[in-house]
Design a protein around this motif. Sequence first.
Motif, mmCIF file in Angstrom:
data_model
loop_
_atom_site.group_PDB
_atom_site.id
_atom_site.type_symbol
_atom_site.label_atom_id
_atom_site.label_comp_id
_atom_site.label_asym_id
_atom_site.label_seq_id
_atom_site.Cartn_x
_atom_site.Cartn_y
_atom_site.Cartn_z
ATOM 1 N N VAL A 77 0.860 -1.188 0.000
ATOM 2 C CA VAL A 77 0.000 0.000 0.000
ATOM 3 C C VAL A 77 0.894 1.234 0.000
ATOM 4 N N ARG A 80 2.112 2.153 -3.382
ATOM 5 C CA ARG A 80 1.022 2.751 -4.177
ATOM 6 C C ARG A 80 0.804 4.212 -3.778
ATOM 7 N N GLU A 84 1.015 7.263 -6.413
ATOM 8 C CA GLU A 84 -0.233 7.870 -6.898
ATOM 9 C C GLU A 84 -0.762 9.054 -6.092
ATOM 10 N N VAL A 90 -5.488 8.561 -2.311
ATOM 11 C CA VAL A 90 -5.299 7.110 -2.455
ATOM 12 C C VAL A 90 -5.937 6.434 -1.238
#
Length: 330
Positions: A77, A80, A84, A90
């Motif tokens: 996570v 990510r 992003e 997110v």
Amino acid sequence: MRHSPSLFFFLLITLVLAPASGSRAEWLSETRHLMGTEVSVEFWADDVTQGRLLTDTVFAEFKRLDLMMNPWNPASVLARINLEAHRGPVTVTPEIVDVVQRSFHFSRLSEGAFDISFASAGELYDYRNGRAPASEELAPARAAIDYRQIELDTGRSTIRFRREGMSIDLGGIAKGYAVDRAVSLLAAAGVKSAVVSAGGDSRIIGNLGDRPRMIGIRHPRKPGDYVVVIPLEDTAISTSGDYERFFERDGVRYHHILDPGTGESARAVRSASVIAPLAMDSDALSTTVFVLGVDKGLSLVNSLPGVDAIIVDGEGRLHYSAELLLSTKE
Ligand code: ADP
Ligand code: MG
């Protein structure tokens, strides 16, 4: 604090299925390599068979959190978020919301000495291969550091970066969090005496029957030696040192704890140990005190009830927080 219901169920089922009789009581101890360090789980098991299953459950929890919070794992996570969160919010796990929220608490207390967005600069160092960034490379990375530009929406469970070039790394707090989760699992299973450690972060349940456990604080320059040994029970202790991950060039030590103000290794002290009820707090605070140095670090610790510190300064001298000084004079 939110917990993973699936793990509690797993634990419950393993305890129900395990043979109930015939097993003896034993001190169980196991070490595995996880979260980039040695993780050890030791406890007194009334039943060895159930104890072994419990050990596996605890290591599974470390593994789960490692997969979630390790920025170098492209499937995490955290990876990510770093990829992003510049483009928009997110969605993250409840555990990451908790850890990030707590990290902001220590950022505010320390005026930014603890800052998970140190990572934009942190990524430019490679301690294993002896690489540090040149000043032209470091300047834009340093400009991207500011936890106040991280937007955490606790209601929606999202994170967004308000600044270009931002990145986060939970390396200064995630191991402590994982140790606390391990201790919750052990305590829920009825364990009354245990030590869980992940690298420099440990938490102790109970004592050794009639006396406290003795915990040594490593000598920052003599491997295998201790600067002091202290009695502890039902508490957490973390040490941050400049000897864990480092290289030296032209007599300068480059190591893994960065001063967010400069983007360079914090050089005021050699090691900072913090004692606090939770390992998440002792972990974040040991990194914080390391960056703040002796005076500011001790005044922060002395302002927090139930928190203590032992610092080895740049000359190797020891400094204690107020409560510890009192107890050593008793
Ligand atoms: P260790 O990881 O060796 O147990 P620490 O608990 O002191 O040591 O954490 C050091 C880690 O904290 C670094 O590897 C990095 O991931 C992170 N970190 C470094 N500097 C900071 C900082 N100023 N604020 C928050 N986290 C930091
Ligand atoms: Mg720490």
